[in-house]
Motif scaffolding. Structure first.
Motif, PDB file in Angstrom:
ATOM      1  N   ILE A  90       0.934  -1.033  -0.388  1.00 46.99           N
ATOM      2  CA  ILE A  90      -0.360  -0.132  -0.291  1.00 46.99           C
ATOM      3  C   ILE A  90       0.906   1.415  -0.254  1.00 46.99           C
ATOM      4  CG2 ILE A  90      -2.049  -0.996   0.909  1.00 46.99           C
ATOM      5  CD1 ILE A  90      -1.248   0.197   3.823  1.00 46.99           C
ATOM      6  N   THR A  91       2.013   1.231   0.038  1.00 50.70           N
ATOM      7  CA  THR A  91       3.144   2.384  -0.555  1.00 50.70           C
ATOM      8  C   THR A  91       3.179   2.931  -1.588  1.00 50.70           C
ATOM      9  OG1 THR A  91       5.177   0.949  -0.687  1.00 50.70           O
ATOM     10  CG2 THR A  91       4.371   1.182   1.772  1.00 50.70           C
ATOM     11  N   LYS A  92       2.545   1.623  -2.413  1.00 50.95           N
ATOM     12  CA  LYS A  92       2.630   2.310  -3.785  1.00 50.95           C
ATOM     13  C   LYS A  92       1.782   2.468  -4.452  1.00 50.95           C
ATOM     14  CE  LYS A  92       7.483  -0.807  -3.998  1.00 50.95           C
ATOM     15  NZ  LYS A  92       7.808  -2.522  -4.756  1.00 50.95           N
ATOM     16  N   GLU A  93       1.118   3.495  -5.258  1.00 52.23           N
ATOM     17  CA  GLU A  93       0.041   3.571  -5.941  1.00 52.23           C
ATOM     18  C   GLU A  93      -0.111   2.472  -7.051  1.00 52.23           C
ATOM     19  OE1 GLU A  93      -2.650   7.701  -6.455  1.00 52.23           O
ATOM     20  OE2 GLU A  93      -0.504   7.963  -6.274  1.00 52.23           O
ATOM     21  N   SER A  94       0.526   2.364  -7.372  1.00 47.06           N
ATOM     22  CA  SER A  94       0.460   1.389  -8.924  1.00 47.06           C
ATOM     23  C   SER A  94      -0.351   0.614  -8.211  1.00 47.06           C
ATOM     24  CB  SER A  94       1.823   1.413  -9.422  1.00 47.06           C
ATOM     25  OG  SER A  94       2.593   0.969  -8.570  1.00 47.06           O
ATOM     26  N   ILE A 117      -2.041  -0.674  -5.870  1.00 46.90           N
ATOM     27  CA  ILE A 117      -3.469  -0.341  -5.393  1.00 46.90           C
ATOM     28  C   ILE A 117      -4.173   0.021  -6.173  1.00 46.90           C
ATOM     29  CG2 ILE A 117      -4.710   0.738  -3.813  1.00 46.90           C
ATOM     30  CD1 ILE A 117      -2.721   2.783  -2.006  1.00 46.90           C
ATOM     31  N   LEU A 118      -3.847   0.541  -6.901  1.00 46.92           N
ATOM     32  CA  LEU A 118      -4.219   0.840  -8.218  1.00 46.92           C
ATOM     33  C   LEU A 118      -4.630  -0.624  -9.094  1.00 46.92           C
ATOM     34  CD1 LEU A 118      -2.937   4.496  -9.498  1.00 46.92           C
ATOM     35  CD2 LEU A 118      -5.836   4.312  -9.131  1.00 46.92           C
ATOM     36  N   ASN A 119      -3.793  -1.313  -9.243  1.00 51.82           N
ATOM     37  CA  ASN A 119      -4.114  -2.574 -10.444  1.00 51.82           C
ATOM     38  C   ASN A 119      -4.804  -3.103  -9.294  1.00 51.82           C
ATOM     39  OD1 ASN A 119      -2.124  -1.277 -12.254  1.00 51.82           O
ATOM     40  ND2 ASN A 119      -0.313  -2.671 -10.846  1.00 51.82           N
ATOM     41  N   ALA A 120      -4.780  -3.625  -8.192  1.00 53.44           N
ATOM     42  CA  ALA A 120      -5.858  -4.211  -7.338  1.00 53.44           C
ATOM     43  C   ALA A 120      -7.146  -3.593  -7.611  1.00 53.44           C
ATOM     44  CB  ALA A 120      -5.456  -4.032  -5.793  1.00 53.44           C
ATOM     45  N   LYS A 121      -7.629  -2.671  -7.599  1.00 49.59           N
ATOM     46  CA  LYS A 121      -8.325  -1.823  -7.190  1.00 49.59           C
ATOM     47  C   LYS A 121      -9.667  -2.218  -8.675  1.00 49.59           C
ATOM     48  CE  LYS A 121     -10.735   2.637  -9.156  1.00 49.59           C
ATOM     49  NZ  LYS A 121     -10.828   4.104  -8.985  1.00 49.59           N
ATOM     50  N   ASP A 122      -8.579  -2.531 -10.028  1.00 50.00           N
ATOM     51  CA  ASP A 122      -8.929  -3.359 -10.951  1.00 50.00           C
ATOM     52  C   ASP A 122      -9.587  -4.268 -11.100  1.00 50.00           C
ATOM     53  OD1 ASP A 122      -9.040  -0.703 -12.312  1.00 50.00           O
ATOM     54  OD2 ASP A 122      -6.515  -1.067 -13.795  1.00 50.00           O
ATOM     55  N   GLU A 123      -8.825  -5.463 -10.780  1.00 46.75           N
ATOM     56  CA  GLU A 123      -9.004  -6.528 -10.439  1.00 46.75           C
ATOM     57  C   GLU A 123     -10.312  -6.661  -9.392  1.00 46.75           C
ATOM     58  OE1 GLU A 123      -5.604  -9.761  -9.861  1.00 46.75           O
ATOM     59  OE2 GLU A 123      -4.158  -7.748  -9.540  1.00 46.75           O
ATOM     60  N   ILE A 124     -10.423  -5.955  -8.342  1.00 49.65           N
ATOM     61  CA  ILE A 124     -11.669  -6.402  -7.576  1.00 49.65           C
ATOM     62  C   ILE A 124     -12.153  -5.794  -8.507  1.00 49.65           C
ATOM     63  CG2 ILE A 124     -12.765  -5.151  -5.767  1.00 49.65           C
ATOM     64  CD1 ILE A 124     -10.358  -3.886  -4.622  1.00 49.65           C
ATOM     65  N   PHE A 125     -12.584  -4.595  -9.521  1.00 51.95           N
ATOM     66  CA  PHE A 125     -13.834  -4.310  -9.985  1.00 51.95           C
ATOM     67  C   PHE A 125     -14.424  -4.836 -11.292  1.00 51.95           C
ATOM     68  CE2 PHE A 125     -15.951  -2.451 -13.368  1.00 51.95           C
ATOM     69  CZ  PHE A 125     -17.624  -1.642 -12.081  1.00 51.95           C
ATOM     70  N   ASN A 126     -13.171  -5.670 -11.990  1.00 46.01           N
ATOM     71  CA  ASN A 126     -13.894  -7.418 -12.135  1.00 46.01           C
ATOM     72  C   ASN A 126     -14.005  -8.186 -11.742  1.00 46.01           C
ATOM     73  OD1 ASN A 126     -11.919  -5.506 -14.874  1.00 46.01           O
ATOM     74  ND2 ASN A 126     -10.449  -6.189 -14.550  1.00 46.01           N
ATOM     75  N   LYS A 127     -13.743  -8.680 -10.717  1.00 45.72           N
ATOM     76  CA  LYS A 127     -14.449 -10.340 -10.059  1.00 45.72           C
ATOM     77  C   LYS A 127     -15.806 -10.152  -9.209  1.00 45.72           C
ATOM     78  CE  LYS A 127     -11.035 -12.802  -8.932  1.00 45.72           C
ATOM     79  NZ  LYS A 127      -9.830 -14.132  -8.986  1.00 45.72           N
ATOM     80  N   LEU A 187      -2.895   7.145   0.616  1.00 47.15           N
ATOM     81  CA  LEU A 187      -3.601   6.850  -0.722  1.00 47.15           C
ATOM     82  C   LEU A 187      -4.907   5.925  -0.821  1.00 47.15           C
ATOM     83  CD1 LEU A 187      -0.009   5.537  -1.903  1.00 47.15           C
ATOM     84  CD2 LEU A 187      -1.797   7.670  -2.416  1.00 47.15           C
ATOM     85  N   CYS A 188      -4.939   5.172   0.296  1.00 48.07           N
ATOM     86  CA  CYS A 188      -6.285   4.188  -0.380  1.00 48.07           C
ATOM     87  C   CYS A 188      -6.946   4.772  -0.379  1.00 48.07           C
ATOM     88  CB  CYS A 188      -6.167   3.080   1.014  1.00 48.07           C
ATOM     89  SG  CYS A 188      -4.286   1.590   0.849  1.00 48.07           S
ATOM     90  N   SER A 189      -7.541   6.470   1.043  1.00 54.57           N
ATOM     91  CA  SER A 189      -7.843   6.734   0.859  1.00 54.57           C
ATOM     92  C   SER A 189      -8.816   7.696  -0.582  1.00 54.57           C
ATOM     93  CB  SER A 189      -8.422   7.532   2.086  1.00 54.57           C
ATOM     94  OG  SER A 189      -7.913   6.940   3.473  1.00 54.57           O
ATOM     95  N   LYS A 190      -7.751   8.054  -0.318  1.00 56.27           N
ATOM     96  CA  LYS A 190      -7.521   9.213  -1.917  1.00 56.27           C
ATOM     97  C   LYS A 190      -8.511   7.578  -3.040  1.00 56.27           C
ATOM     98  CE  LYS A 190      -4.800   9.595  -4.607  1.00 56.27           C
ATOM     99  NZ  LYS A 190      -3.199  10.477  -5.151  1.00 56.27           N
ATOM    100  N   ILE A 191      -7.622   6.735  -3.321  1.00 53.57           N
ATOM    101  CA  ILE A 191      -8.003   5.942  -4.115  1.00 53.57           C
ATOM    102  C   ILE A 191      -9.550   5.178  -4.382  1.00 53.57           C
ATOM    103  CG2 ILE A 191      -7.472   3.894  -5.356  1.00 53.57           C
ATOM    104  CD1 ILE A 191      -4.943   4.833  -4.875  1.00 53.57           C
ATOM    105  N   PHE A 192     -10.402   4.434  -2.985  1.00 50.66           N
ATOM    106  CA  PHE A 192     -11.326   3.860  -3.241  1.00 50.66           C
ATOM    107  C   PHE A 192     -12.207   5.014  -2.973  1.00 50.66           C
ATOM    108  CE2 PHE A 192      -8.429   0.712  -3.036  1.00 50.66           C
ATOM    109  CZ  PHE A 192      -9.372  -0.553  -3.655  1.00 50.66           C
ATOM    110  N   GLY A 193     -12.004   6.475  -2.381  1.00 48.85           N
ATOM    111  CA  GLY A 193     -12.817   7.301  -2.123  1.00 48.85           C
ATOM    112  C   GLY A 193     -13.193   7.986  -2.774  1.00 48.85           C
TER     113      GLY A 193
END
Length: 275
Positions: free
Chosen positions: A69-73, A75-85, A135-141
């Motif tokens: 979670i220290t790497k924005e990339s 988190i963003l990659n995982a975010k895409d995977e979550i949505f796809n699944k 970062l997690c708050s920003k990306i998912f918020g």
């Protein structure tokens, strides 16, 4: 029949640090309450153990991802995977990940002390406990704000409200400069998490996103008698928390039961911070 305001059946909850000691407790109680739980952790082995433990009983309800979670990339990659699944983004985020400081007695130099605390260790712990939460708050918020509904919970500590009492760690027959201390990063991160909470609570309040901080006290985990004797003198209830005593609080903060709670710091520490 009235709606069960503690029910999480329609919620997708992202829990960072979800494979750790308390994280695994939170994962279980969230699953029991009906939520779909997405777990981020850096420890692949612990994630595998967690998924094996719950995947049969809660089929298609638990999803685990190895994420730094220290790497924005990451988190963003995982975010895409979550949505796809799952076909949607989490509507609840629990920022629980942190590096638990351990005392290192392998050297003559006590690295926990401020005099010897390295900038590398400072950067590492801040990046996980504070930057990762931001970062997690920003990306998912962002996604929560788009949907006009969401909950962010930041896990602080009683030591995010008060300073650590370094006498708890003091040992006989050691000089002051040899004594273990709770490191500076722990206080900075846990106080900073509360600042992050207040910022987000006001920032997205008009978008239906609530943000609160949870400040738990210490959990008993085979501590020494000497430590227990000392800390119990600081806690009006005269004991540390049991490992499962925070579970109901997590459900409350995630659910509609706390629908008018925003920007609050919920202390749960046996009364330690009232003295």
């Amino acid at each position: 029949m009235k709606k069960n305001i503690f029910c999480l059946d329609s919620d997708v909850i992202l829990l960072t640090g979800g494979a750790g000691l308390l994280g695994s407790q939170y994962t279980e109680v969230l699953l029991e309450s009906g939520a779909t739980v997405v777990v981020f952790d850096i420890n692949a082995e612990s994630l595998n153990t967690l998924e094996n433990r719950f995947s049969n009983m809660y089929k298609n309800k638990i999803f685990t991802y190895k994420v730094d979670i220290t790497k924005e990339s990451d988190i963003l990659n995982a975010k895409d995977e979550i949505f796809n699944k799952i076909n949607k983004y989490p509507n609840v985020l629990i920022n629980n990940a942190a590096i638990d400081p351990k005392f290192d007695n392998s050297s003559n130099i006590n690295k926990s002390r401020l005099e010897n605390f390295s900038i590398d260790q400072w950067n590492l712990e801040i990046s996980v406990g504070l930057t990762g939460a931001m970062l997690c708050s920003k990306i998912f918020g962002i996604e929560m704000a788009k949907n006009n509904k969401g909950v962010i919970i930041n896990v602080s500590s009683d030591l995010g409200v008060i300073a650590p009492d370094q006498r708890l760690y003091k040992k006989e027959n050691l000089s002051d400069f040899e004594q273990d201390v709770k490191p500076v990063t722990y206080s900075v991160i846990k106080h900073g998490i509360i600042g992050l909470t207040k910022y987000i609570a006001s920032y997205w309040a008009d978008k239906g996103v609530r943000c609160n901080a949870f400040a738990p006290g210490g959990v008993f985990n085979n501590h020494s008698k000497d430590f227990l004797d000392k800390i119990e003198e600081l806690i009006p209830m005269k004991r540390m928390a049991n490992i499962d005593e925070y579970n109901a609080t997590i459900i409350y903060l995630c659910s509609e039961a706390s629908s008018y709670m925003n920007g609050a710091i919920l202390n749960m520490d046996g009364g330690r911070t009232i003295i």
